[in-house]
Design a protein around this motif. Structure first.
Motif, PDB file in Angstrom:
ATOM      1  N   TYR A 171      26.456   2.006 -17.671  1.00 15.33           N
ATOM      2  CA  TYR A 171      27.705   2.614 -17.207  1.00 15.33           C
ATOM      3  C   TYR A 171      27.887   3.993 -17.819  1.00 15.33           C
ATOM      4  N   ASN A 172      28.192   4.963 -16.959  1.00 16.33           N
ATOM      5  CA  ASN A 172      28.510   6.325 -17.384  1.00 16.33           C
ATOM      6  C   ASN A 172      29.882   6.698 -16.847  1.00 16.33           C
ATOM      7  N   GLU A 173      30.702   7.309 -17.708  1.00 13.50           N
ATOM      8  CA  GLU A 173      32.051   7.714 -17.320  1.00 13.50           C
ATOM      9  C   GLU A 173      32.292   9.142 -17.789  1.00 13.50           C
ATOM     10  N   ASN A 174      32.563  10.026 -16.843  1.00 12.53           N
ATOM     11  CA  ASN A 174      32.831  11.438 -17.150  1.00 12.53           C
ATOM     12  C   ASN A 174      31.735  12.049 -18.022  1.00 12.53           C
ATOM     13  N   GLY A 175      30.479  11.689 -17.727  1.00 17.05           N
ATOM     14  CA  GLY A 175      29.347  12.247 -18.452  1.00 17.05           C
ATOM     15  C   GLY A 175      29.008  11.542 -19.745  1.00 17.05           C
ATOM     16  N   ASN A 176      29.747  10.501 -20.115  1.00 13.89           N
ATOM     17  CA  ASN A 176      29.487   9.753 -21.347  1.00 13.89           C
ATOM     18  C   ASN A 176      28.822   8.419 -21.020  1.00 13.89           C
TER      19      ASN A 176
ATOM     20  N   TYR B 199      28.268   4.725 -21.789  1.00 11.75           N
ATOM     21  CA  TYR B 199      28.906   3.617 -22.495  1.00 11.75           C
ATOM     22  C   TYR B 199      28.138   2.309 -22.310  1.00 11.75           C
ATOM     23  N   SER B 200      26.873   2.403 -21.998  1.00 13.34           N
ATOM     24  CA  SER B 200      26.044   1.208 -21.865  1.00 13.34           C
ATOM     25  C   SER B 200      26.046   0.428 -23.177  1.00 13.34           C
ATOM     26  N   ASP B 201      26.096  -0.889 -23.076  1.00 19.46           N
ATOM     27  CA  ASP B 201      26.127  -1.841 -24.197  1.00 19.46           C
ATOM     28  C   ASP B 201      27.483  -1.902 -24.895  1.00 19.46           C
ATOM     29  N   ASN B 202      28.468  -1.123 -24.447  1.00 19.49           N
ATOM     30  CA  ASN B 202      29.819  -1.233 -25.003  1.00 19.49           C
ATOM     31  C   ASN B 202      30.562  -2.394 -24.356  1.00 19.49           C
ATOM     32  N   GLU B 203      31.595  -2.877 -25.054  1.00 24.29           N
ATOM     33  CA  GLU B 203      32.463  -3.881 -24.458  1.00 24.29           C
ATOM     34  C   GLU B 203      33.339  -3.226 -23.389  1.00 24.29           C
ATOM     35  N   MET B 204      33.632  -3.966 -22.339  1.00 23.00           N
ATOM     36  CA  MET B 204      34.496  -3.451 -21.292  1.00 23.00           C
ATOM     37  C   MET B 204      35.934  -3.378 -21.801  1.00 23.00           C
ATOM     38  N   ALA B 205      36.681  -2.403 -21.294  1.00 21.19           N
ATOM     39  CA  ALA B 205      38.074  -2.248 -21.691  1.00 21.19           C
ATOM     40  C   ALA B 205      38.934  -3.339 -21.062  1.00 21.19           C
ATOM     41  N   GLN B 206      40.036  -3.667 -21.738  1.00 22.34           N
ATOM     42  CA  GLN B 206      40.990  -4.690 -21.279  1.00 22.34           C
ATOM     43  C   GLN B 206      40.301  -6.030 -21.006  1.00 22.34           C
TER      44      GLN B 206
END
Length: 429
Positions: free
Chosen positions: A308-313, A315-322
Protein backbone atom coordinates in the motif's frame (compact mmCIF):
# COMPACT_ATOMS: atom_id res chain seq x y z
CA UNK A 1 -42.94 -3.52 0.12
CA UNK A 2 -42.24 -7.24 -0.19
CA UNK A 3 -44.36 -9.94 -1.79
CA UNK A 4 -43.50 -13.63 -1.94
CA UNK A 5 -44.89 -16.46 -4.06
CA UNK A 6 -44.04 -20.08 -3.34
CA UNK A 7 -45.00 -23.26 -5.16
CA UNK A 8 -44.24 -26.89 -4.26
CA UNK A 9 -44.23 -29.02 -7.41
CA UNK A 10 -43.80 -32.10 -5.24
CA UNK A 11 -42.04 -33.00 -1.97
CA UNK A 12 -38.63 -32.62 -3.64
CA UNK A 13 -39.21 -29.59 -5.84
CA UNK A 14 -39.86 -25.99 -4.79
CA UNK A 15 -39.89 -22.64 -6.60
CA UNK A 16 -40.00 -19.26 -4.89
CA UNK A 17 -40.35 -15.74 -6.30
CA UNK A 18 -39.84 -12.57 -4.24
CA UNK A 19 -40.73 -9.05 -5.38
CA UNK A 20 -39.34 -6.03 -3.52
CA UNK A 21 -39.90 -2.28 -3.69
CA UNK A 22 -38.01 0.21 -1.52
CA UNK A 23 -38.06 4.00 -1.31
CA UNK A 24 -35.40 5.71 0.75
CA UNK A 25 -34.14 9.25 1.29
CA UNK A 26 -31.40 10.44 3.65
CA UNK A 27 -30.47 14.08 4.35
CA UNK A 28 -27.33 14.86 6.31
CA UNK A 29 -24.56 17.29 7.23
CA UNK A 30 -21.61 14.87 7.03
CA UNK A 31 -18.59 15.55 9.23
CA UNK A 32 -16.31 13.73 6.76
CA UNK A 33 -16.98 16.45 4.16
CA UNK A 34 -15.69 19.29 6.36
CA UNK A 35 -12.51 21.05 5.18
CA UNK A 36 -10.74 23.79 7.10
CA UNK A 37 -10.03 26.93 5.11
CA UNK A 38 -6.66 27.25 6.84
CA UNK A 39 -4.02 24.59 6.32
CA UNK A 40 -0.33 25.02 7.22
CA UNK A 41 0.59 23.17 4.01
CA UNK A 42 -2.21 23.75 1.53
CA UNK A 43 -3.47 27.24 2.47
CA UNK A 44 -1.31 28.96 5.14
CA UNK A 45 -3.07 32.28 4.49
CA UNK A 46 -6.54 30.83 5.05
CA UNK A 47 -9.14 31.91 7.59
CA UNK A 48 -8.67 29.91 10.80
CA UNK A 49 -12.29 30.54 11.85
CA UNK A 50 -13.78 29.23 8.59
CA UNK A 51 -14.44 25.71 7.35
CA UNK A 52 -16.27 24.43 4.29
CA UNK A 53 -18.83 21.64 4.15
CA UNK A 54 -22.00 20.47 2.48
CA UNK A 55 -25.64 19.69 3.11
CA UNK A 56 -26.79 16.77 1.01
CA UNK A 57 -29.70 14.48 0.27
CA UNK A 58 -29.42 11.01 -1.24
CA UNK A 59 -32.60 9.36 -2.54
CA UNK A 60 -33.36 6.16 -4.40
CA UNK A 61 -36.17 3.87 -5.46
CA UNK A 62 -35.43 0.18 -5.79
CA UNK A 63 -37.33 -2.42 -7.80
CA UNK A 64 -36.14 -5.97 -7.35
CA UNK A 65 -37.02 -9.59 -7.92
CA UNK A 66 -35.44 -12.84 -6.75
CA UNK A 67 -36.41 -16.18 -8.26
CA UNK A 68 -34.90 -19.47 -7.15
CA UNK A 69 -35.66 -23.15 -7.48
CA UNK A 70 -34.53 -26.04 -5.27
CA UNK A 71 -34.51 -29.64 -6.42
CA UNK A 72 -33.84 -32.43 -3.92
CA UNK A 73 -32.58 -35.89 -4.88
CA UNK A 74 -32.64 -39.23 -3.11
CA UNK A 75 -29.03 -39.83 -4.08
CA UNK A 76 -26.79 -39.11 -1.05
CA UNK A 77 -29.33 -36.67 0.37
CA UNK A 78 -28.28 -34.13 -2.27
CA UNK A 79 -29.92 -31.03 -3.69
CA UNK A 80 -29.32 -28.31 -6.27
CA UNK A 81 -30.47 -24.71 -5.88
CA UNK A 82 -30.35 -22.21 -8.72
CA UNK A 83 -31.47 -18.62 -8.69
CA UNK A 84 -31.61 -15.29 -10.47
CA UNK A 85 -31.99 -11.74 -9.16
CA UNK A 86 -32.52 -8.38 -10.80
CA UNK A 87 -32.40 -5.01 -9.06
CA UNK A 88 -33.02 -1.64 -10.70
CA UNK A 89 -32.35 1.37 -8.45
CA UNK A 90 -32.52 4.91 -9.88
CA UNK A 91 -30.59 7.20 -7.53
CA UNK A 92 -30.45 11.00 -7.14
CA UNK A 93 -27.91 12.97 -5.12
CA UNK A 94 -27.87 16.71 -4.41
CA UNK A 95 -25.47 18.70 -2.24
CA UNK A 96 -25.08 22.42 -1.62
CA UNK A 97 -22.32 24.40 0.05
CA UNK A 98 -22.34 25.39 3.74
CA UNK A 99 -19.87 27.74 5.45
CA UNK A 100 -18.95 26.66 8.99
CA UNK A 101 -17.71 28.75 11.90
CA UNK A 102 -14.76 27.28 13.82
CA UNK A 103 -13.97 28.52 17.34
CA UNK A 104 -10.50 29.14 18.75
CA UNK A 105 -10.87 25.80 20.57
CA UNK A 106 -11.28 23.99 17.25
CA UNK A 107 -15.03 23.37 17.64
CA UNK A 108 -17.42 23.73 14.69
CA UNK A 109 -20.32 25.49 16.43
CA UNK A 110 -22.53 26.92 13.65
CA UNK A 111 -23.01 27.06 9.90
CA UNK A 112 -24.77 28.96 7.10
CA UNK A 113 -26.56 26.98 4.40
CA UNK A 114 -25.97 28.45 0.91
CA UNK A 115 -28.90 26.81 -0.87
CA UNK A 116 -28.11 28.59 -4.17
CA UNK A 117 -24.57 27.19 -4.29
CA UNK A 118 -24.87 23.66 -5.67
CA UNK A 119 -21.87 21.39 -5.31
CA UNK A 120 -23.36 18.18 -6.65
CA UNK A 121 -26.50 17.30 -8.60
CA UNK A 122 -26.57 13.98 -10.42
CA UNK A 123 -28.68 10.95 -11.27
CA UNK A 124 -27.47 7.36 -11.50
CA UNK A 125 -29.41 4.35 -12.75
CA UNK A 126 -27.97 1.27 -11.06
CA UNK A 127 -28.77 -2.16 -12.45
CA UNK A 128 -27.56 -5.30 -10.69
CA UNK A 129 -28.01 -8.69 -12.35
CA UNK A 130 -26.97 -11.83 -10.48
CA UNK A 131 -27.23 -15.57 -10.96
CA UNK A 132 -26.10 -18.45 -8.79
CA UNK A 133 -26.14 -22.21 -8.46
CA UNK A 134 -25.39 -24.31 -5.38
CA UNK A 135 -25.05 -28.05 -4.89
CA UNK A 136 -25.32 -29.85 -1.52
CA UNK A 137 -24.40 -33.49 -0.96
CA UNK A 138 -23.86 -35.81 2.03
CA UNK A 139 -21.45 -38.57 0.94
CA UNK A 140 -21.40 -40.05 4.46
CA UNK A 141 -23.62 -39.70 7.49
CA UNK A 142 -23.25 -36.33 9.33
CA UNK A 143 -20.99 -34.85 6.62
CA UNK A 144 -22.36 -32.18 4.30
CA UNK A 145 -20.44 -30.72 1.35
CA UNK A 146 -21.42 -27.64 -0.63
CA UNK A 147 -20.14 -26.09 -3.85
CA UNK A 148 -21.50 -22.85 -5.26
CA UNK A 149 -20.74 -20.27 -7.92
CA UNK A 150 -22.24 -16.81 -8.36
CA UNK A 151 -22.18 -14.16 -11.08
CA UNK A 152 -22.68 -10.45 -10.30
CA UNK A 153 -22.93 -7.66 -12.85
CA UNK A 154 -23.26 -3.98 -11.89
CA UNK A 155 -24.06 -1.29 -14.45
CA UNK A 156 -23.95 2.43 -13.55
CA UNK A 157 -25.49 5.01 -15.90
CA UNK A 158 -24.36 8.40 -14.52
CA UNK A 159 -25.85 11.73 -15.65
CA UNK A 160 -24.52 15.00 -14.26
CA UNK A 161 -26.96 17.93 -14.07
CA UNK A 162 -24.17 20.48 -13.48
CA UNK A 163 -21.65 21.96 -15.88
CA UNK A 164 -18.01 20.96 -16.25
CA UNK A 165 -16.88 23.92 -14.10
CA UNK A 166 -18.93 22.81 -11.07
CA UNK A 167 -17.35 21.23 -7.99
CA UNK A 168 -18.78 17.90 -9.16
CA UNK A 169 -18.34 18.45 -12.86
CA UNK A 170 -17.55 14.87 -13.85
CA UNK A 171 -18.85 14.11 -17.35
CA UNK A 172 -21.68 11.66 -17.96
CA UNK A 173 -20.38 8.13 -17.68
CA UNK A 174 -21.38 4.49 -17.98
CA UNK A 175 -19.40 2.07 -15.83
CA UNK A 176 -19.60 -1.71 -15.58
CA UNK A 177 -18.25 -4.13 -12.98
CA UNK A 178 -18.73 -7.88 -12.97
CA UNK A 179 -17.27 -11.01 -11.39
CA UNK A 180 -17.74 -14.76 -11.01
CA UNK A 181 -17.11 -15.93 -7.45
CA UNK A 182 -16.99 -19.54 -6.15
CA UNK A 183 -17.52 -21.04 -2.69
CA UNK A 184 -16.63 -24.45 -1.23
CA UNK A 185 -17.64 -25.69 2.20
CA UNK A 186 -17.90 -28.70 4.46
CA UNK A 187 -19.78 -29.26 7.73
CA UNK A 188 -19.54 -32.25 10.04
CA UNK A 189 -22.08 -32.77 12.82
CA UNK A 190 -20.66 -34.84 15.70
CA UNK A 191 -24.08 -35.00 17.35
CA UNK A 192 -25.12 -33.79 20.80
CA UNK A 193 -25.01 -30.16 19.61
CA UNK A 194 -21.39 -30.18 18.45
CA UNK A 195 -19.70 -29.95 15.09
CA UNK A 196 -17.18 -28.20 12.89
CA UNK A 197 -17.03 -26.57 9.48
CA UNK A 198 -14.60 -25.22 6.88
CA UNK A 199 -15.27 -22.70 4.10
CA UNK A 200 -13.31 -21.25 1.22
CA UNK A 201 -14.76 -18.39 -0.81
CA UNK A 202 -13.90 -15.50 -3.08
CA UNK A 203 -15.77 -12.22 -2.60
CA UNK A 204 -16.36 -9.22 -4.83
CA UNK A 205 -17.32 -5.64 -3.90
CA UNK A 206 -17.71 -2.98 -6.63
CA UNK A 207 -17.27 0.74 -5.88
CA UNK A 208 -20.43 2.35 -4.55
CA UNK A 209 -22.19 5.23 -6.30
CA UNK A 210 -21.03 7.77 -3.71
CA UNK A 211 -17.42 6.63 -4.12
CA UNK A 212 -17.36 7.11 -7.89
CA UNK A 213 -19.23 10.25 -8.88
CA UNK A 214 -17.80 13.15 -6.94
CA UNK A 215 -15.40 15.83 -8.16
CA UNK A 216 -14.44 16.90 -11.66
CA UNK A 217 -13.69 13.41 -12.93
CA UNK A 218 -14.81 9.86 -12.30
CA UNK A 219 -12.08 8.24 -10.15
CA UNK A 220 -10.39 5.09 -11.36
CA UNK A 221 -11.53 2.91 -8.48
CA UNK A 222 -11.22 -0.81 -9.03
CA UNK A 223 -13.60 -3.36 -7.49
CA UNK A 224 -12.31 -5.04 -4.34
CA UNK A 225 -11.64 -8.79 -4.38
CA UNK A 226 -11.38 -10.97 -1.27
CA UNK A 227 -10.21 -14.53 -0.72
CA UNK A 228 -11.47 -15.95 2.56
CA UNK A 229 -10.64 -19.19 4.38
CA UNK A 230 -12.46 -20.07 7.60
CA UNK A 231 -12.46 -23.04 9.98
CA UNK A 232 -14.76 -23.19 12.98
CA UNK A 233 -16.77 -25.31 15.33
CA UNK A 234 -19.39 -25.35 18.06
CA UNK A 235 -20.13 -27.43 21.15
CA UNK A 236 -22.78 -27.55 23.85
CA UNK A 237 -21.66 -28.59 27.35
CA UNK A 238 -23.06 -29.39 30.80
CA UNK A 239 -26.46 -30.53 29.53
CA UNK A 240 -26.83 -27.44 27.33
CA UNK A 241 -25.98 -25.04 30.16
CA UNK A 242 -23.00 -23.75 28.17
CA UNK A 243 -22.53 -23.17 24.45
CA UNK A 244 -19.22 -22.31 22.76
CA UNK A 245 -18.49 -21.41 19.14
CA UNK A 246 -15.07 -20.57 17.67
CA UNK A 247 -13.91 -19.59 14.18
CA UNK A 248 -10.42 -18.95 12.80
CA UNK A 249 -10.14 -17.05 9.52
CA UNK A 250 -7.80 -15.41 7.07
CA UNK A 251 -9.00 -12.99 4.42
CA UNK A 252 -6.70 -11.51 1.78
CA UNK A 253 -7.95 -8.41 0.00
CA UNK A 254 -6.92 -6.87 -3.29
CA UNK A 255 -7.88 -3.30 -4.19
CA UNK A 256 -9.80 -2.95 -0.92
CA UNK A 257 -11.52 0.46 -0.91
CA UNK A 258 -10.58 2.51 2.15
CA UNK A 259 -11.26 6.07 3.28
CA UNK A 260 -8.11 8.23 3.34
CA UNK A 261 -7.87 11.46 5.35
CA UNK A 262 -6.41 14.11 3.03
CA UNK A 263 -4.12 17.01 4.12
CA UNK A 264 -7.04 19.51 4.02
CA UNK A 265 -9.12 17.39 6.42
CA UNK A 266 -11.45 15.92 3.78
CA UNK A 267 -11.73 12.22 2.96
CA UNK A 268 -11.18 10.40 -0.30
CA UNK A 269 -11.79 6.77 -1.20
CA UNK A 270 -8.80 4.93 -2.63
CA UNK A 271 -7.84 1.37 -3.48
CA UNK A 272 -5.47 -0.07 -0.88
CA UNK A 273 -3.40 -2.44 -3.02
CA UNK A 274 -3.22 -5.65 -0.96
CA UNK A 275 -4.41 -6.26 2.59
CA UNK A 276 -4.49 -9.18 5.02
CA UNK A 277 -7.05 -9.82 7.76
CA UNK A 278 -6.66 -12.80 10.07
CA UNK A 279 -7.84 -13.72 13.52
CA UNK A 280 -10.13 -15.69 15.76
CA UNK A 281 -13.75 -15.02 16.71
CA UNK A 282 -15.44 -16.73 19.63
CA UNK A 283 -18.61 -16.74 21.65
CA UNK A 284 -19.67 -18.18 24.99
CA UNK A 285 -23.20 -18.44 26.39
CA UNK A 286 -23.82 -19.79 29.89
CA UNK A 287 -27.14 -20.41 31.67
CA UNK A 288 -26.08 -21.37 35.22
CA UNK A 289 -29.63 -20.84 36.51
CA UNK A 290 -32.98 -20.49 34.82
CA UNK A 291 -33.05 -16.81 35.81
CA UNK A 292 -29.59 -15.86 34.50
CA UNK A 293 -28.00 -15.78 31.06
CA UNK A 294 -24.40 -14.72 30.50
CA UNK A 295 -22.89 -14.27 27.06
CA UNK A 296 -19.51 -13.12 25.80
CA UNK A 297 -18.43 -12.50 22.20
CA UNK A 298 -14.95 -11.46 21.20
CA UNK A 299 -12.57 -11.10 18.29
CA UNK A 300 -8.77 -11.00 18.23
CA UNK A 301 -7.45 -10.08 14.81
CA UNK A 302 -4.71 -8.35 12.86
CA UNK A 303 -5.36 -6.13 9.85
CA UNK A 304 -2.25 -5.40 7.80
CA UNK A 305 -1.30 -3.58 4.62
CA UNK A 306 0.66 -6.02 2.46
CA UNK A 307 1.21 -3.58 -0.40
CA UNK A 308 0.00 0.00 0.00
CA UNK A 309 1.20 3.47 -0.98
CA UNK A 310 -0.52 6.68 0.12
CA UNK A 311 0.48 10.13 -1.15
CA UNK A 312 3.89 8.79 -2.17
CA UNK A 313 4.55 7.01 1.16
CA UNK A 314 5.00 3.24 1.36
CA UNK A 315 3.00 1.79 4.26
CA UNK A 316 3.40 -1.87 3.37
CA UNK A 317 3.51 -4.15 6.45
CA UNK A 318 1.90 -1.44 8.62
CA UNK A 319 -1.29 -2.03 10.56
CA UNK A 320 -4.41 -0.65 8.93
CA UNK A 321 -5.94 2.46 10.49
CA UNK A 322 -9.13 2.20 12.58
CA UNK A 323 -8.62 -1.57 12.94
CA UNK A 324 -8.60 -2.60 16.63
CA UNK A 325 -6.96 -5.93 17.43
CA UNK A 326 -9.51 -6.81 20.12
CA UNK A 327 -13.27 -6.22 20.17
CA UNK A 328 -15.60 -7.63 22.83
CA UNK A 329 -19.26 -7.53 23.76
CA UNK A 330 -20.65 -9.14 26.90
CA UNK A 331 -24.04 -9.15 28.60
CA UNK A 332 -25.68 -10.44 31.78
CA UNK A 333 -29.46 -10.92 31.57
CA UNK A 334 -31.60 -11.50 34.67
CA UNK A 335 -35.24 -12.62 34.44
CA UNK A 336 -36.37 -13.45 38.00
CA UNK A 337 -38.95 -16.21 38.08
CA UNK A 338 -40.68 -14.58 41.06
CA UNK A 339 -41.48 -11.47 38.93
CA UNK A 340 -43.01 -12.85 35.74
CA UNK A 341 -42.31 -10.63 32.73
CA UNK A 342 -39.51 -8.59 34.31
CA UNK A 343 -36.02 -8.41 32.83
CA UNK A 344 -32.86 -6.41 33.38
CA UNK A 345 -29.55 -6.62 31.52
CA UNK A 346 -26.09 -5.09 31.71
CA UNK A 347 -24.10 -4.91 28.48
CA UNK A 348 -20.38 -4.13 28.17
CA UNK A 349 -18.88 -3.03 24.86
CA UNK A 350 -15.11 -2.84 24.44
CA UNK A 351 -13.03 -1.45 21.57
CA UNK A 352 -9.27 -1.85 21.92
CA UNK A 353 -6.83 0.87 20.96
CA UNK A 354 -5.86 1.25 17.30
CA UNK A 355 -3.67 3.33 15.03
CA UNK A 356 -5.33 6.45 13.67
CA UNK A 357 -3.24 6.67 10.50
CA UNK A 358 -1.65 4.37 7.96
CA UNK A 359 1.80 5.58 9.06
CA UNK A 360 1.11 4.13 12.56
CA UNK A 361 2.27 7.32 14.29
CA UNK A 362 -0.82 8.18 16.36
CA UNK A 363 -3.01 5.88 18.43
CA UNK A 364 -6.54 6.01 19.81
CA UNK A 365 -6.65 4.45 23.28
CA UNK A 366 -9.97 2.63 22.82
CA UNK A 367 -13.01 2.73 25.07
CA UNK A 368 -15.49 0.79 27.21
CA UNK A 369 -19.23 1.45 27.22
CA UNK A 370 -21.88 0.22 29.68
CA UNK A 371 -25.53 -0.10 28.62
CA UNK A 372 -28.38 -0.96 31.02
CA UNK A 373 -31.79 -2.17 29.85
CA UNK A 374 -34.89 -2.80 31.98
CA UNK A 375 -38.27 -4.06 30.78
CA UNK A 376 -41.57 -5.49 32.00
CA UNK A 377 -44.30 -7.39 30.12
CA UNK A 378 -47.87 -7.71 31.42
CA UNK A 379 -50.94 -8.88 29.47
CA UNK A 380 -49.79 -7.60 26.09
CA UNK A 381 -48.22 -4.41 27.43
CA UNK A 382 -44.47 -3.87 27.49
CA UNK A 383 -42.67 -0.96 29.11
CA UNK A 384 -38.93 -0.54 28.96
CA UNK A 385 -36.13 1.85 29.85
CA UNK A 386 -32.71 1.81 28.20
CA UNK A 387 -29.75 3.70 29.63
CA UNK A 388 -27.04 3.78 26.96
CA UNK A 389 -23.50 4.83 27.86
CA UNK A 390 -24.62 4.71 31.48
CA UNK A 391 -21.30 6.01 32.85
CA UNK A 392 -21.30 8.92 30.36
CA UNK A 393 -17.91 8.01 28.89
CA UNK A 394 -16.29 10.35 26.39
CA UNK A 395 -15.30 8.30 23.37
CA UNK A 396 -14.96 8.42 19.61
CA UNK A 397 -16.75 6.21 17.10
CA UNK A 398 -13.93 6.93 14.64
CA UNK A 399 -10.54 8.52 15.24
CA UNK A 400 -8.17 9.38 12.39
CA UNK A 401 -5.05 11.42 11.78
CA UNK A 402 -2.94 12.85 8.96
CA UNK A 403 -0.29 15.51 8.51
CA UNK A 404 -3.19 17.98 8.74
CA UNK A 405 -4.04 16.92 12.30
CA UNK A 406 -6.42 14.60 14.13
CA UNK A 407 -10.14 14.04 13.68
CA UNK A 408 -12.56 12.50 16.18
CA UNK A 409 -16.20 11.58 15.63
CA UNK A 410 -17.65 11.86 19.15
CA UNK A 411 -19.87 9.08 20.47
CA UNK A 412 -23.22 9.78 22.07
CA UNK A 413 -23.23 10.84 25.74
CA UNK A 414 -25.49 9.14 28.28
CA UNK A 415 -28.86 8.52 26.68
CA UNK A 416 -32.05 7.46 28.48
CA UNK A 417 -35.11 6.38 26.54
CA UNK A 418 -38.44 5.03 27.73
CA UNK A 419 -40.85 3.01 25.61
CA UNK A 420 -44.35 1.57 25.83
CA UNK A 421 -45.85 -1.01 23.48
CA UNK A 422 -48.98 -3.11 23.23
CA UNK A 423 -49.31 -6.29 21.19
CA UNK A 424 -52.74 -7.14 19.77
CA UNK A 425 -53.49 -10.86 19.57
CA UNK A 426 -56.47 -12.64 18.11
CA UNK A 427 -58.50 -15.25 19.95
CA UNK A 428 -58.98 -18.70 18.46
CA UNK A 429 -62.60 -19.77 18.11
Amino acid sequence: FKSELQHFWNKNSETKAIFIYRKNSIAQLPSYRIKDDYSPWGNPGGDRSLAHGESNENSFNSYGTIIHHQQKFDFLNSSVTAGFSLDYSPNTYKANYISINKTDDGIYDSYINHADSMLTDYEVDLTNVAGYIRADISPVNRLKLIAAVRYDGFNYDYRNNLGASAFSGAPDSKDKFHAITPKLGATYDFGKNSGMYANYSIGFAPPQVGELYRGVKVPTLEPADYTNTEIGGWVSLLKNMAYIDVAVYQMNGKNEIISVLMPDGSRENQNAGETEHKGIEYGLTIKPLRDFVFRFNGSNASHTFINYNENGNDYSDNEMAQAPSFIANSEIIYKPKFITGFRISFEWQHIDGYYMDAANTKEYKGHDILNIRVGYNLKGFEIWTNVLNATNQKYSTRASASSWGTSYSPGDPINVNIGLAYTFTGRNK
